[in-house]
Structure formats: C-alpha cells, structure tokens
Design a protein around this motif. Structure first.
Motif, PDB file in Angstrom:
ATOM      1  N   PRO A   1      16.994   0.550   8.556  1.00  0.00           N
ATOM      2  CA  PRO A   1      16.642   0.562   7.129  1.00  0.00           C
ATOM      3  C   PRO A   1      15.279  -0.040   6.821  1.00  0.00           C
ATOM      4  CG  PRO A   1      18.900  -0.199   7.441  1.00  0.00           C
ATOM      5  CD  PRO A   1      18.282  -0.134   8.805  1.00  0.00           C
ATOM      6  N   GLU A   2      14.768  -0.891   7.713  1.00  0.00           N
ATOM      7  CA  GLU A   2      13.474  -1.519   7.469  1.00  0.00           C
ATOM      8  C   GLU A   2      12.347  -0.493   7.451  1.00  0.00           C
ATOM      9  OE1 GLU A   2      10.475  -4.318   6.814  1.00  0.00           O
ATOM     10  OE2 GLU A   2      12.650  -4.380   6.480  1.00  0.00           O
ATOM     11  N   VAL A   3      12.537   0.640   8.129  1.00  0.00           N
ATOM     12  CA  VAL A   3      11.508   1.680   8.130  1.00  0.00           C
ATOM     13  C   VAL A   3      11.276   2.181   6.708  1.00  0.00           C
ATOM     14  CG1 VAL A   3      10.865   3.965   8.988  1.00  0.00           C
ATOM     15  CG2 VAL A   3      12.043   2.349  10.503  1.00  0.00           C
ATOM     16  N   ALA A   4      12.347   2.528   6.014  1.00  0.00           N
ATOM     17  CA  ALA A   4      12.237   2.997   4.632  1.00  0.00           C
ATOM     18  C   ALA A   4      11.711   1.892   3.720  1.00  0.00           C
ATOM     19  CB  ALA A   4      13.591   3.490   4.141  1.00  0.00           C
TER      20      ALA A   4
ATOM     21  N   MET B   1      -0.926   1.290   9.377  1.00  0.00           N
ATOM     22  CA  MET B   1      -0.163   1.618   8.180  1.00  0.00           C
ATOM     23  C   MET B   1       1.219   0.972   8.318  1.00  0.00           C
ATOM     24  SD  MET B   1      -2.266   3.848   6.559  1.00  0.00           S
ATOM     25  CE  MET B   1      -1.283   4.883   5.465  1.00  0.00           C
ATOM     26  N   LEU B   2       1.858   0.751   7.169  1.00  0.00           N
ATOM     27  CA  LEU B   2       3.262   0.325   7.140  1.00  0.00           C
ATOM     28  C   LEU B   2       3.501  -0.985   7.874  1.00  0.00           C
ATOM     29  CD1 LEU B   2       4.867   3.838   7.754  1.00  0.00           C
ATOM     30  CD2 LEU B   2       4.334   2.740   5.562  1.00  0.00           C
ATOM     31  N   SER B   3       2.574  -1.932   7.686  1.00  0.00           N
ATOM     32  CA  SER B   3       2.700  -3.251   8.281  1.00  0.00           C
ATOM     33  C   SER B   3       3.518  -4.169   7.383  1.00  0.00           C
ATOM     34  CB  SER B   3       1.304  -3.852   8.491  1.00  0.00           C
ATOM     35  OG  SER B   3       1.383  -5.209   8.856  1.00  0.00           O
ATOM     36  N   ASP B   4       4.166  -5.144   8.003  1.00  0.00           N
ATOM     37  CA  ASP B   4       4.863  -6.156   7.208  1.00  0.00           C
ATOM     38  C   ASP B   4       4.034  -7.433   7.076  1.00  0.00           C
ATOM     39  OD1 ASP B   4       5.115  -6.838   9.895  1.00  0.00           O
ATOM     40  OD2 ASP B   4       7.069  -7.803   9.627  1.00  0.00           O
TER      41      ASP B   4
ATOM     42  N   VAL C   1      -7.173   5.668  -2.929  1.00  0.00           N
ATOM     43  CA  VAL C   1      -5.803   5.592  -3.447  1.00  0.00           C
ATOM     44  C   VAL C   1      -5.101   6.936  -3.248  1.00  0.00           C
ATOM     45  CG1 VAL C   1      -4.400   5.323  -5.529  1.00  0.00           C
ATOM     46  CG2 VAL C   1      -6.277   3.735  -5.076  1.00  0.00           C
ATOM     47  N   GLY C   2      -5.788   8.009  -3.586  1.00  0.00           N
ATOM     48  CA  GLY C   2      -5.212   9.331  -3.373  1.00  0.00           C
ATOM     49  C   GLY C   2      -4.976   9.617  -1.907  1.00  0.00           C
ATOM     50  N   ALA C   3      -5.933   9.226  -1.058  1.00  0.00           N
ATOM     51  CA  ALA C   3      -5.776   9.436   0.382  1.00  0.00           C
ATOM     52  C   ALA C   3      -4.574   8.666   0.901  1.00  0.00           C
ATOM     53  CB  ALA C   3      -7.043   9.009   1.111  1.00  0.00           C
ATOM     54  N   TYR C   4      -4.379   7.462   0.372  1.00  0.00           N
ATOM     55  CA  TYR C   4      -3.244   6.650   0.810  1.00  0.00           C
ATOM     56  C   TYR C   4      -1.928   7.278   0.350  1.00  0.00           C
ATOM     57  CZ  TYR C   4      -2.360   2.259   3.232  1.00  0.00           C
ATOM     58  OH  TYR C   4      -2.038   1.323   4.178  1.00  0.00           O
ATOM     59  N   GLU C   5      -1.914   7.791  -0.873  1.00  0.00           N
ATOM     60  CA  GLU C   5      -0.701   8.449  -1.364  1.00  0.00           C
ATOM     61  C   GLU C   5      -0.338   9.644  -0.494  1.00  0.00           C
ATOM     62  OE1 GLU C   5      -0.980   7.547  -6.173  1.00  0.00           O
ATOM     63  OE2 GLU C   5      -2.099   9.226  -5.315  1.00  0.00           O
TER      64      GLU C   5
ATOM     65  N   ALA D   1       7.574  -0.401   0.105  1.00  0.00           N
ATOM     66  CA  ALA D   1       6.666  -1.496  -0.250  1.00  0.00           C
ATOM     67  C   ALA D   1       5.238  -0.994  -0.415  1.00  0.00           C
ATOM     68  CB  ALA D   1       6.723  -2.580   0.827  1.00  0.00           C
ATOM     69  N   ASP D   2       4.799  -0.134   0.504  1.00  0.00           N
ATOM     70  CA  ASP D   2       3.429   0.373   0.401  1.00  0.00           C
ATOM     71  C   ASP D   2       3.272   1.351  -0.754  1.00  0.00           C
ATOM     72  OD1 ASP D   2       2.702  -1.214   2.482  1.00  0.00           O
ATOM     73  OD2 ASP D   2       2.120   0.399   3.840  1.00  0.00           O
ATOM     74  N   ARG D   3       4.304   2.139  -1.023  1.00  0.00           N
ATOM     75  CA  ARG D   3       4.241   3.040  -2.179  1.00  0.00           C
ATOM     76  C   ARG D   3       4.125   2.241  -3.472  1.00  0.00           C
ATOM     77  NH1 ARG D   3       5.078   8.326  -1.125  1.00  0.00           N
ATOM     78  NH2 ARG D   3       6.305   8.916   0.719  1.00  0.00           N
ATOM     79  N   ALA D   4       4.890   1.163  -3.588  1.00  0.00           N
ATOM     80  CA  ALA D   4       4.831   0.336  -4.795  1.00  0.00           C
ATOM     81  C   ALA D   4       3.442  -0.276  -4.958  1.00  0.00           C
ATOM     82  CB  ALA D   4       5.897  -0.754  -4.722  1.00  0.00           C
ATOM     83  N   TYR D   5       2.861  -0.707  -3.855  1.00  0.00           N
ATOM     84  CA  TYR D   5       1.522  -1.307  -3.901  1.00  0.00           C
ATOM     85  C   TYR D   5       0.487  -0.288  -4.365  1.00  0.00           C
ATOM     86  CZ  TYR D   5      -2.299  -4.357  -2.414  1.00  0.00           C
ATOM     87  OH  TYR D   5      -3.407  -5.168  -2.390  1.00  0.00           O
ATOM     88  N   ILE D   6       0.532   0.896  -3.775  1.00  0.00           N
ATOM     89  CA  ILE D   6      -0.434   1.938  -4.127  1.00  0.00           C
ATOM     90  C   ILE D   6      -0.192   2.456  -5.544  1.00  0.00           C
ATOM     91  CG2 ILE D   6      -1.235   4.254  -3.539  1.00  0.00           C
ATOM     92  CD1 ILE D   6      -2.225   2.046  -1.668  1.00  0.00           C
TER      93      ILE D   6
END
Length: 252
Positions: free
Chosen positions: A204-207, A156-159, A173-177, A212-217
């Motif tokens: 700050p890169e953590v947030a 999760m949370l890869s760049d 999608v729900g599971a990811y959210e 980024a992943d929230r926007a994608y999902i």
C-alpha cells in the motif's frame, strides 16, 4: 550491503541523501542502475556484485544529475545507457557534473562521470519497460520490471525528498503531473517501488507515495504553499541537511 527486494533485484543504500544503487539481473548479466555515491560506496558495491558471481553487463542512468552518472573501473568497461535525451544532456553538462561530484563526494573516478550512450530502441540489455518523462530532469526514466513486480522510479516518489522541479525549464508542474500519470499506471502492476533516494515502498505504500506527490503538485497548480509531512521529519534537519540542500540543486 545489498538487500534483495524481488527476484533478481537488489538495492544498496548510501548515507548520502539515502541514495539507492540498484542491481538488476538481466539475460546477459547484471545491470547497475544509478550506482553511487562516493568512492567507498562504489567499492563496496563492487564487492557486493562480485559476491553475486554474475558479471556486469551494462549500466543505466535514470537522469542526468551528477549523483546518477557515476561509475567505477571495477564494474568493468561495459556500455552505460540512458534515454537519448538524458545521454545528450549528460554529455553537454559533463564538466559541471564532474565538478559537483568532486565537491560533494570523495574517491570518485571523475573521468568516468557521465559517459553515457543512448539506449537502443529495443532496450538492449536493460530488462523491462522504460518509462520516459520530462519531470525533474531532461529525459528522466523509470524502469518497470512488471514480471518481478518492481518499479525503479529514479528521483520520483521519494519518502525523504519533496518533488524537485527544474526551474530552468517551462511548465514543470505540468510535466510532473504527466509523469505521475505515467508512473501511476506503471505502479498498478507492481508491489515494490524503489526510489532514487529514500526507503523502498512495498504494498500500500506505493499508492501512498503517488498520492503524496499528487497532493504536493496539485497545491502548486492551485498556487498554494504545499504542506508535506516529509518536511517535518526530524531526520531532515540533522547532519544530512546540507546533503539535502545539495540534492535540491544537483542539476546536470
């Protein structure tokens, strides 16, 4: 070579999809989290661990995809743990994981692939808090080392990889959210994020990874085609492309 990212936490990155093996110092010795990827990597990791001068106490797999189920005799005959759901899935998919490992990497002790036990409810030798969720793979777990300010996020949370959903399971999608909600709470306690693949995030890169992943999902939830900067990077189109395609399909 191991890179220390926090007190008692080291990371070694492989060329294969920028995979991160993590070494964590626990009370009883070292915990190897997702060690890999090929035989040369495993041997070099064993050399690195030997130089630390601390015995290996246990292994931990964040989820049941083949590249997170590896081991080497040089790490020792010690318990290898996962969440109960992950351990169960790995056991049932062990032959497939061995076949994928044999196809995608070299020099791996295939007889040691996927030999996991359910983690005791008290965490056993694995320090920190286990954050279990069902995104990406059954029984996926992150490890929150709050006292060291580190979150080990698994896949999760890869760049370098977009959010990878399991098409065989309902409501990913729900599971990811829900997983991002849990990881977001955990990330509020840390300054360092170690993904299973990609660069370590600091400060700050953590947030930014979470955003980024929230926007994608969120785009998937709206039925839109997600736009993600990770897909436009030149290094996704070079010699690692075939490895990335394998990673997208590396289910256990």
């Amino acid at each position: 070579m191991l890179s220390q990212v926090a007190d008692g936490v080291w990371v070694r990155q492989s060329e294969w999809v920028w995979s991160n093996a993590v070494v964590v110092r626990g009370e009883d010795g070292l915990i190897l989290v997702d060690p890999g990827i090929d035989g040369a990597d495993l041997n070099q990791l064993a050399d690195d661990v030997h130089r630390l001068g601390i015995p290996v106490a246990a292994g931990f797999s964040t989820h049941p995809h083949w590249d997170h189920l590896l081991w080497h005799t040089r790490f020792g005959d010690v318990p290898r743990y996962a969440t109960p759901a992950c351990a169960h899935a790995a056991s049932h998919a062990r032959e497939r994981a061995q076949a994928m490992a044999a196809e995608s990497a070299s020099g791996i002790p295939l007889d040691l692939v996927g030999l996991l036990s359910p983690l005791p409810t008290d965490g056993g030798p694995v320090p920190g808090e286990i954050i279990e969720h069902q995104a990406h793979a059954i029984g996926h777990a992150a490890v929150l080392l709050a006292d060291r300010g580190v979150l080990l996020a698994g896949d999760m949370l890869s760049d370098v990889l977009i959010p990878l959903l399991d098409p065989r399971r309902p409501d990913q999608v729900g599971a990811y959210e829900r997983a991002l909600d849990r990881l977001g709470e955990a990330a509020s306690h840390v300054d360092v994020l170690v993904p299973g693949h990609g660069n370590v995030a600091v400060g700050p890169e953590v947030a930014a990874r979470l955003a980024a992943d929230r926007a994608y999902i969120d785009a998937l939830r709206r039925g839109e085609e997600p736009v993600d900067a990770r897909l436009a990077q030149d290094w996704l189109c070079g010699p690692h492309r075939s490895n990335l395609e394998q990673a997208r399909h590396s289910s256990g």
